[in-house]
Design an enzyme around this catalytic site. Structure first.
Site, PDB file in Angstrom:
ATOM      1  N   SER A 128      -6.757  10.080 -22.098  1.00  0.00           N
ATOM      2  CA  SER A 128      -7.558  10.219 -21.195  1.00  0.00           C
ATOM      3  C   SER A 128      -8.508  11.819 -21.253  1.00  0.00           C
ATOM      4  CB  SER A 128      -6.950  10.411 -19.711  1.00  0.00           C
ATOM      5  OG  SER A 128      -6.039  10.918 -19.610  1.00  0.00           O
TER       6      SER A 128
ATOM      7  N   ASN B 210       2.689  11.595 -12.650  1.00  0.00           N
ATOM      8  CA  ASN B 210       1.993  10.543 -11.711  1.00  0.00           C
ATOM      9  C   ASN B 210       1.619  11.348 -10.592  1.00  0.00           C
ATOM     10  OD1 ASN B 210       2.831   8.806 -13.588  1.00  0.00           O
ATOM     11  ND2 ASN B 210       4.231   7.604 -12.638  1.00  0.00           N
TER      12      ASN B 210
ATOM     13  N   THR C 145     -42.817  -1.848  10.453  1.00  0.00           N
ATOM     14  CA  THR C 145     -41.567  -2.723  10.305  1.00  0.00           C
ATOM     15  C   THR C 145     -41.968  -3.906   9.501  1.00  0.00           C
ATOM     16  OG1 THR C 145     -42.247  -4.301  12.414  1.00  0.00           O
ATOM     17  CG2 THR C 145     -40.817  -2.450  12.759  1.00  0.00           C
ATOM     18  N   HIS C 146     -41.080  -4.647   8.837  1.00  0.00           N
ATOM     19  CA  HIS C 146     -41.452  -5.676   7.883  1.00  0.00           C
ATOM     20  C   HIS C 146     -42.372  -5.299   6.720  1.00  0.00           C
ATOM     21  CE1 HIS C 146     -39.352  -8.577  10.325  1.00  0.00           C
ATOM     22  NE2 HIS C 146     -39.976  -7.744  11.446  1.00  0.00           N
TER      23      HIS C 146
ATOM     24  N   SER D 261     -48.514   8.652 -18.537  1.00  0.00           N
ATOM     25  CA  SER D 261     -48.165   7.400 -19.278  1.00  0.00           C
ATOM     26  C   SER D 261     -48.615   7.751 -20.785  1.00  0.00           C
ATOM     27  CB  SER D 261     -49.015   6.316 -18.607  1.00  0.00           C
ATOM     28  OG  SER D 261     -49.277   5.420 -19.540  1.00  0.00           O
TER      29      SER D 261
ATOM     30  N   LYS E 212     -52.511   8.084 -15.342  1.00  0.00           N
ATOM     31  CA  LYS E 212     -51.349   7.932 -14.706  1.00  0.00           C
ATOM     32  C   LYS E 212     -50.688   9.091 -14.442  1.00  0.00           C
ATOM     33  CE  LYS E 212     -49.789   4.660 -13.722  1.00  0.00           C
ATOM     34  NZ  LYS E 212     -48.935   3.487 -14.190  1.00  0.00           N
TER      35      LYS E 212
ATOM     36  N   ASN F  59     -47.186   9.415 -12.719  1.00  0.00           N
ATOM     37  CA  ASN F  59     -45.859   8.316 -12.266  1.00  0.00           C
ATOM     38  C   ASN F  59     -44.763   9.019 -11.529  1.00  0.00           C
ATOM     39  OD1 ASN F  59     -47.091   6.106 -13.276  1.00  0.00           O
ATOM     40  ND2 ASN F  59     -46.051   6.534 -15.431  1.00  0.00           N
TER      41      ASN F  59
ATOM     42  N   GLU G 138     -38.060   6.723  -9.123  1.00  0.00           N
ATOM     43  CA  GLU G 138     -37.792   5.610  -9.445  1.00  0.00           C
ATOM     44  C   GLU G 138     -36.352   5.653 -10.132  1.00  0.00           C
ATOM     45  OE1 GLU G 138     -41.219   3.620 -11.681  1.00  0.00           O
ATOM     46  OE2 GLU G 138     -41.742   5.566 -11.617  1.00  0.00           O
TER      47      GLU G 138
ATOM     48  N   TYR H 247       2.660   3.665  -9.509  1.00  0.00           N
ATOM     49  CA  TYR H 247       1.577   4.187 -10.583  1.00  0.00           C
ATOM     50  C   TYR H 247       1.798   3.127 -11.661  1.00  0.00           C
ATOM     51  CZ  TYR H 247      -0.919   6.674 -13.915  1.00  0.00           C
ATOM     52  OH  TYR H 247      -1.982   7.118 -15.092  1.00  0.00           O
TER      53      TYR H 247
ATOM     54  N   GLN I 181      -5.788   5.580 -14.361  1.00  0.00           N
ATOM     55  CA  GLN I 181      -6.263   6.602 -15.233  1.00  0.00           C
ATOM     56  C   GLN I 181      -7.977   6.469 -15.308  1.00  0.00           C
ATOM     57  OE1 GLN I 181      -4.332   7.814 -19.016  1.00  0.00           O
ATOM     58  NE2 GLN I 181      -6.131   7.130 -20.128  1.00  0.00           N
TER      59      GLN I 181
ATOM     60  N   LYS J 189     -10.802   8.603 -12.935  1.00  0.00           N
ATOM     61  CA  LYS J 189     -11.404   9.790 -12.835  1.00  0.00           C
ATOM     62  C   LYS J 189     -13.138   9.644 -13.354  1.00  0.00           C
ATOM     63  CE  LYS J 189      -7.839  10.983 -14.895  1.00  0.00           C
ATOM     64  NZ  LYS J 189      -6.950  10.298 -13.904  1.00  0.00           N
TER      65      LYS J 189
HETATM   66  N1  ARG Z   1      -3.651  10.384 -17.941  1.00  0.00           N
HETATM   67  C1  ARG Z   1      -3.027   9.780 -16.786  1.00  0.00           C
HETATM   68  C2  ARG Z   1      -3.872   9.799 -15.789  1.00  0.00           C
HETATM   69  O1  ARG Z   1      -4.936   9.792 -15.837  1.00  0.00           O
HETATM   70  C3  ARG Z   1      -1.921  10.740 -16.179  1.00  0.00           C
HETATM   71  C4  ARG Z   1      -0.780  10.021 -15.708  1.00  0.00           C
HETATM   72  C5  ARG Z   1       0.063   9.493 -16.658  1.00  0.00           C
HETATM   73  N2  ARG Z   1       1.348   8.891 -16.060  1.00  0.00           N
HETATM   74  C6  ARG Z   1       1.958   7.896 -16.841  1.00  0.00           C
HETATM   75  N3  ARG Z   1       3.079   7.631 -16.422  1.00  0.00           N
HETATM   76  N4  ARG Z   1       1.229   7.501 -18.046  1.00  0.00           N
HETATM   77  O2  ARG Z   1      -3.717   8.774 -14.806  1.00  0.00           O
END
Ligand code: ARG
Length: 498
Positions: free
Chosen positions: A67, A154, A199-200, A321, A327, A329, A334, A361, A366, A369
């Site tokens: 990660s 964890n 409305t609508h 455009s 144009k 835009n 959008e 956990y 992971q 994030k």
């Molecule tokens: N990289 C892990 C995460 O983002 C950290 C916790 C990892 N814990 C483990 N027992 N593998 O969640």
């Protein structure tokens, strides 16, 4: 053989936005983005947690499971949490004061190394937690090796994400406040600007531009509350839960919470490491906020069409455009619309990740994030740009006023009949017939003469004739929360005091 970088997820470069740069200094941003993560057998660092293994992990496995490419964004918060943990360990006597000092000094050095791009990120470290701890053992030796006492990654990662998100929610709240102030400033100029309410997507009753704009202010105000609620659930301190079942060591969780500014402790160690409700709360608040921005964008896109002609987009916010020279835009708006879909995706992805997870956990967590980071990186520029766009829009007030007159006054006429004692259903029918005649004659309701009106409304024709202007119609809808200028001014004053 495939090159290792093929397996490295894309770097964590945030989308855009000056406020992002201001939070993540230019230099740091460059270093976080440009530091390629290395993984070669020759430079492989000592892995801190592979004592029980005989063979290293396959590089592809290492790259896929790491990660670090995205969670290194948490480095400041990881360091903040570790420093608080180390001070607590010293306070309860699990490490000495001088060990704590060496740890904290080492952590500060690591922070500078990362900020200046001198830190060597290694995929073998798996994540930011092990990367920092590995470096700390290089700098602070035996003291560094004591940092992870009574802690697991964890509870550590739960802490880091909570610290990070709490800061970011603060930034979002500021951006939302700015957007609301910008909308309020434009609304103040248009309390008397009559426009059709729909409305609508059919013209319904006259409202004012200010009243319409203040509807967005209410929406974003609720977003503000939702972020505050998400923040409350984020500010719960998980450290001390360990892997899932706490620790036999005499730690002081309250001291850590106090130092890190958490008002509450997680009350169940299993929940502490498996709970991502706070992230889901945040993603819901972010997704709904983006949905609001999307609806607002859709209004402006419609108003900017030749068909509506209510608003001119500023050049600084518009795109041309490649083929049609005439144009102009509304690409930005959008993309606001489209990016709200992306935020819905972030929320859905996290909920789907959580849904089948056994306690406590699991590595699936992971994946939380990137969803949170993506939502932040997407939403922050949207809020920033929306706040900058509103004061630069040019409204065609005359065109709005003219559109508002158009047969949108029928309800007022019916209500006038009600005042004279006609049952509403009957009044509805009488005015309906009137509208039908006006339409057949190619006239607008306000073009009808008193004689025309008399045929349908008898003695009430005079009173109704007097009322048939969009301006009058607006002024008379003074109900609390209504569009009458007096009422809108009252709400404006209230909003400005908030
Ligand atoms: N990289 C892990 C995460 O983002 C950290 C916790 C990892 N814990 C483990 N027992 N593998 O969640």
């Amino acid at each position: 053989m495939r090159h290792i970088f093929e397996f490295v997820p894309k770097s964590v470069k945030p989308s855009t936005g000056s406020f992002i740069q201001s939070r993540l200094s230019g230099k740091l941003l460059a270093s976080v983005v440009s530091n390629r993560i290395k993984s070669t057998a020759a430079s492989r660092p000592r892995n801190l947690i592979r004592g029980r293994f005989k063979a290293p992990r396959l590089t592809e496995v290492e790259a896929f499971t790491a990660s670090l490419p995205f969670d290194r964004r948490l480095f400041r918060h990881d360091i903040r949490g570790s420093a608080a943990h180390a001070r607590m360990l010293a306070k309860v006597g699990l490490i000495s004061k001088s060990e704590a000092r060496r740890i904290v000094r080492g952590l500060m050095q690591i922070e500078r190394e990362i900020e200046t791009g001198r830190f060597r990120f290694e995929l073998a470290d798996e994540d930011i937690h092990l990367a920092i701890e590995r470096r700390l053992t290089e700098i602070a030796g035996a003291a560094g090796a004591k940092l992870h006492t009574a802690r697991s990654r964890n509870d550590q990662v739960a802490l880091d994400l909570r610290l990070y998100l709490a800061d970011e929610i603060g930034t979002l709240a500021d951006l939302l406040d700015r957007l609301r102030r910008s909308l309020i400033a434009v609304a103040e100029q248009h309390v008397e600007t009559v426009m059709p309410g729909y409305t609508h997507l059919q013209r319904a009753q006259p409202v004012s531009l200010a009243h319409h704009i203040l509807a967005y202010v209410e929406m974003f105000g609720r977003d503000r509350q939702r972020f505050a609620q998400a923040l409350e659930r984020t500010r719960v301190m998980p450290l001390g839960a360990g892997a899932l079942a706490g620790t036999t060591l005499p730690i002081d969780r309250r001291a850590v919470a106090r130092e890190l500014g958490f008002p509450r402790l997680a009350e169940n160690s299993i929940d502490a490491v498996s709970d991502r409700d706070f992230a889901a709360d945040f993603l819901f608040a972010a997704a709904l906020c983006a949905v609001h921005l999307s609806r607002m964008s859709e209004d402006i896109i419609l108003w900017a069409t030749a068909e509506f002609g209510f608003v001119q987009l500023p050049d600084e916010f518009s795109t041309g455009s490649s083929m049609m020279p005439q144009k102009k835009n509304p690409d930005l708006l959008e993309l606001f619309r489209a990016k709200s879909g992306r935020l819905l995706g972030d929320l859905t992805a996290l909920l789907a990740t959580l849904k089948g997870l056994p306690m406590a956990y699991n590595s699936d967590l992971q994946e939380d994030k990137e969803r949170v980071f993506d939502a932040l990186d997407t939403l922050k520029p949207m809020l920033d740009l929306a706040a900058k766009l509103w004061p630069r829009l040019t409204f065609d007030v005359e065109r709005m006023r003219a559109a508002a007159g158009d047969s949108a006054l029928a309800t007022d006429a019916a209500e006038e009949l009600v005042r004279a004692g006609v049952p509403f259903r009957k009044a509805h029918e009488m005015v309906g017939a009137l509208v039908s005649e006006a339409l057949a004659a190619g006239k607008r309701l306000e073009d009808l003469t008193e004689a025309d009106l008399r045929r349908y409304c008898g003695a009430h024709a005079h009173a109704i004739r007097r009322l048939l202007s969009a301006q009058t119609s607006l002024r008379r809808r003074r109900v609390i929360g209504g569009p009458a200028p007096a009422e809108v001014r009252r709400r404006l004053a209230q909003l400005k005091r908030q």
